[in-house]
Design an enzyme around this catalytic site. Structure first.
Site, PDB file in Angstrom:
ATOM      1  N   ASP A 105       0.863  -1.178   0.000  1.00  0.00           N
ATOM      2  CA  ASP A 105       0.000   0.000   0.000  1.00  0.00           C
ATOM      3  C   ASP A 105       0.901   1.229   0.000  1.00  0.00           C
ATOM      4  O   ASP A 105       1.602   1.494   0.988  1.00  0.00           O
ATOM      5  CB  ASP A 105      -0.893  -0.014   1.242  1.00  0.00           C
ATOM      6  CG  ASP A 105      -1.873   1.149   1.290  1.00  0.00           C
ATOM      7  OD1 ASP A 105      -1.743   2.074   0.461  1.00  0.00           O
ATOM      8  OD2 ASP A 105      -2.765   1.144   2.162  1.00  0.00           O
ATOM      9  N   SER A 184      -2.684  14.361 -13.782  1.00  0.00           N
ATOM     10  CA  SER A 184      -3.975  14.311 -14.473  1.00  0.00           C
ATOM     11  C   SER A 184      -4.294  15.681 -15.040  1.00  0.00           C
ATOM     12  O   SER A 184      -3.802  16.703 -14.541  1.00  0.00           O
ATOM     13  CB  SER A 184      -5.073  13.888 -13.488  1.00  0.00           C
ATOM     14  OG  SER A 184      -6.360  14.051 -14.052  1.00  0.00           O
ATOM     15  N   TYR A 197      -9.134  15.093  -4.913  1.00  0.00           N
ATOM     16  CA  TYR A 197      -8.462  14.418  -6.027  1.00  0.00           C
ATOM     17  C   TYR A 197      -7.749  15.452  -6.898  1.00  0.00           C
ATOM     18  O   TYR A 197      -6.566  15.283  -7.243  1.00  0.00           O
ATOM     19  CB  TYR A 197      -9.477  13.637  -6.857  1.00  0.00           C
ATOM     20  CG  TYR A 197      -8.896  12.985  -8.088  1.00  0.00           C
ATOM     21  CD1 TYR A 197      -8.275  11.746  -8.011  1.00  0.00           C
ATOM     22  CD2 TYR A 197      -8.963  13.610  -9.333  1.00  0.00           C
ATOM     23  CE1 TYR A 197      -7.731  11.148  -9.139  1.00  0.00           C
ATOM     24  CE2 TYR A 197      -8.426  13.025 -10.464  1.00  0.00           C
ATOM     25  CZ  TYR A 197      -7.816  11.792 -10.363  1.00  0.00           C
ATOM     26  OH  TYR A 197      -7.275  11.209 -11.489  1.00  0.00           O
ATOM     27  N   ASN A 198      -8.456  16.531  -7.252  1.00  0.00           N
ATOM     28  CA  ASN A 198      -7.856  17.579  -8.068  1.00  0.00           C
ATOM     29  C   ASN A 198      -6.629  18.173  -7.384  1.00  0.00           C
ATOM     30  O   ASN A 198      -5.599  18.408  -8.017  1.00  0.00           O
ATOM     31  CB  ASN A 198      -8.875  18.685  -8.339  1.00  0.00           C
ATOM     32  CG  ASN A 198     -10.083  18.198  -9.111  1.00  0.00           C
ATOM     33  OD1 ASN A 198     -10.031  17.170  -9.775  1.00  0.00           O
ATOM     34  ND2 ASN A 198     -11.186  18.925  -9.023  1.00  0.00           N
ATOM     35  N   ALA A 199      -6.754  18.421  -6.080  1.00  0.00           N
ATOM     36  CA  ALA A 199      -5.642  19.007  -5.328  1.00  0.00           C
ATOM     37  C   ALA A 199      -4.438  18.069  -5.302  1.00  0.00           C
ATOM     38  O   ALA A 199      -3.284  18.510  -5.423  1.00  0.00           O
ATOM     39  CB  ALA A 199      -6.086  19.328  -3.906  1.00  0.00           C
ATOM     40  N   SER A 200      -4.690  16.770  -5.158  1.00  0.00           N
ATOM     41  CA  SER A 200      -3.583  15.806  -5.110  1.00  0.00           C
ATOM     42  C   SER A 200      -2.839  15.756  -6.437  1.00  0.00           C
ATOM     43  O   SER A 200      -1.607  15.648  -6.471  1.00  0.00           O
ATOM     44  CB  SER A 200      -4.110  14.411  -4.742  1.00  0.00           C
ATOM     45  OG  SER A 200      -4.884  13.844  -5.792  1.00  0.00           O
ATOM     46  N   LYS A 201      -3.573  15.861  -7.542  1.00  0.00           N
ATOM     47  CA  LYS A 201      -2.934  15.807  -8.857  1.00  0.00           C
ATOM     48  C   LYS A 201      -2.194  17.106  -9.171  1.00  0.00           C
ATOM     49  O   LYS A 201      -1.139  17.089  -9.824  1.00  0.00           O
ATOM     50  CB  LYS A 201      -3.981  15.511  -9.929  1.00  0.00           C
ATOM     51  CG  LYS A 201      -4.590  14.109  -9.815  1.00  0.00           C
ATOM     52  CD  LYS A 201      -3.533  13.026  -9.899  1.00  0.00           C
ATOM     53  CE  LYS A 201      -4.132  11.630  -9.903  1.00  0.00           C
ATOM     54  NZ  LYS A 201      -3.098  10.573 -10.014  1.00  0.00           N
TER      55      LYS A 201
END
Length: 349
Positions: A105, A184, A197-201
Site C-alpha cells: 500500500d 492528471s 483528487y484535483n488538489a492531489s494531482k
C-alpha cells in the site's frame, strides 16, 4: 522596490508579447528537430527494470503489458494481491523475461521503502519508476462531515509517489533512469465533487516539475496528464466522502459527461513511447492540451462551463445535472464510452 515593481507591471506584458513573437518560431522548430531525433534514437527497453505502482488495473495494468511487450523486467505492486498476480502472469506471456510482484500500500511509507528494496534485491537495479497508484473520491466538499476521511486520497495520490520516489532515487541516479509521474488533466481542469483528487494531482504536477529542476539531467522525469481514460473512475468506481467504496455508473455519467473516453491500452502505449523519447509531458488524448490554454486565457469560461455541466440547483439530485441528461440521450453513451466501462458487472473489490 515599489518603483521597480510598478515599472515591471507596465513593461513586462509588452516585452513578453514581442519576445514570444520572436522566440517561439525558432524554439518550436528546435523542438520539432528534437522530436525527430528522440524518435529515431528511442530507448530500447529490453532487459530494463521497471517498477510500476498501482499495476492491478486501469492504466497501470496496461503499462505493465506495454513494457512487457518491449522486453522489460517488471516489479509490479498494488493492494489487490490476487489481481496483481493475474496481471503478472499475462505480462510474462506477453514477453517480460522476469516479473516480480509486491503486495503493498503506497500510502504507507514503510511499504514504499519495501517495494523499492524488494525490487533491488530481486533485480539489482532500477531503470524506470512509474508512480501510477491512485484513488478517486467524489463528494461535494460541504457534504463531507469528517474531513480526515479524505486524507487517504492525498496519502495515496501524492505522498505515495513522494515516498516511493525518495526510496528509489539513489538507484535511479546510478542507472541514469527515468521517473513517470501520473498526474492528471484534473490538475488544471477542476471538476466539482473532486476537490481533494484535483488538489492531489495539482500537487503531484508541481512537485515533479520542481524535482525536474533539482535533478537536472541525472534522472529524466515524464509527467503524464491524461484526460478521461478507461479506469475505475470511468467505470463508476470511487470512494465517497465518508471513505466508502461505491460503484455508481449514474454518478460516473455526471462526472465524466459527454467527453469521449480513450482506451487504457492506447494511453499506456503513448506513455511508454513518451518516456522512451524523454518527453517532458504526455497528455492522452492529446487534444486535452488545449484545455490548459483555455484555463490560462479564459479561466472564467472554464469555471462557467463546469458549473453548467456538473452542478445542479439547490436541493436537486445529481441526476439532474446537464452532463447526466446528455448521457441519457439514446446512443450517446455507446458512442462516447467503450464497452468495457458500460458493463453493469463492475467488480467492487
Amino acid at each position: 522596490m515599489e518603483l521597480i515593481n510598478d515599472f515591471l507591471n507596465l513593461t513586462a506584458p509588452f516585452f513578453t508579447f514581442f519576445g514570444l513573437c520572436f522566440f517561439l518560431p525558432p524554439f518550436y522548430f528546435f523542438k520539432f528537430l528534437q522530436s525527430i531525433f528522440s524518435t529515431i534514437f528511442s530507448e530500447n527497453l529490453y532487459g530494463k527494470v521497471v517498477l510500476i505502482t498501482g499495476a492491478s488495473s486501469g492504466i497501470g495494468e496496461q503499462l505493465a503489458y506495454e513494457y512487457a511487450c518491449r522486453g522489460a523486467c517488471l516489479a509490479l505492486t498494488a493492494r489487490r494481491k490476487n489481481r496483481l498476480e493475474e496481471v503478472a502472469e499475462i505480462a510474462r506471456e506477453l514477453g517480460s523475461p522476469n516479473v516480480v510482484t509486491v503486495h503493498a500500500d503506497v500510502s504507507k511509507p514503510d511499504d514504499c521503502r519495501r517495494i523499492v528494496d524488494d525490487t533491488i534485491t530481486h533485480f539489482g537495479r532500477l531503470d524506470h519508476l512509474v508512480n501510477n497508484a491512485g484513488m478517486t473520491q467524489i463528494s461535494m466538499f460541504e457534504n463531507i462531515e469528517d474531513i480526515t476521511r479524505t486524507k487517504a486520497v492525498l496519502d495515496t495520490n501524492f505522498w505515495g509517489s513522494v515516498y516511493t520516489t525518495r526510496a528509489a532515487l539513489p538507484y535511479l541516479r546510478q542507472s541514469n533512469g527515468k521517473i513517470v509521474a501520473m498526474s492528471s488533466s484534473a490538475a488544471w481542469l477542476t471538476a466539482p465533487r473532486m476537490s481533494f483528487y484535483n488538489a492531489s494531482k495539482a500537487a503531484l504536477l508541481s512537485f515533479f516539475e520542481t524535482m525536474r529542476i533539482e535533478l537536472g539531467g541525472d534522472v529524466h522525469i515524464t509527467i503524464v496528464t491524461p484526460g478521461y481514460i478507461e479506469s475505475e473512475l470511468t467505470q463508476g468506481k470511487y470512494f465517497s466522502g465518508e471513505g466508502e467504496l461505491i460503484v455508481n455508473q449514474d454518478m460516473r455519467d455526471v462526472q465524466v459527461g459527454p467527453f469521449p473516453v480513450a482506451s487504457a491500452s492506447g494511453c499506456a502505449k503513448s506513455i511508454v513511447n513518451g518516456v522512451c523519447r524523454k518527453q517532458r509531458y504526455v497528455t492522452e488524448p492529446s487534444w486535452f492540451k488545449v484545455t490548459y490554454l483555455w484555463k490560462v486565457l479564459c479561466p472564467e469560461l472554464i469555471e462557467w462551463g463546469c458549473r453548467l455541466l456538473y452542478m445542479t440547483g439547490t436541493g436537486m439530485s445529481e441526476d439532474t445535472a446537464l452532463n447526466k441528461r446528455i448521457m441519457d440521450i439514446p446512443g450517446v453513451r455507446s458512442t462516447l464510452y467503450p464497452e468495457s466501462i458500460r458493463t453493469p458487472e463492475i467488480k467492487s473489490d
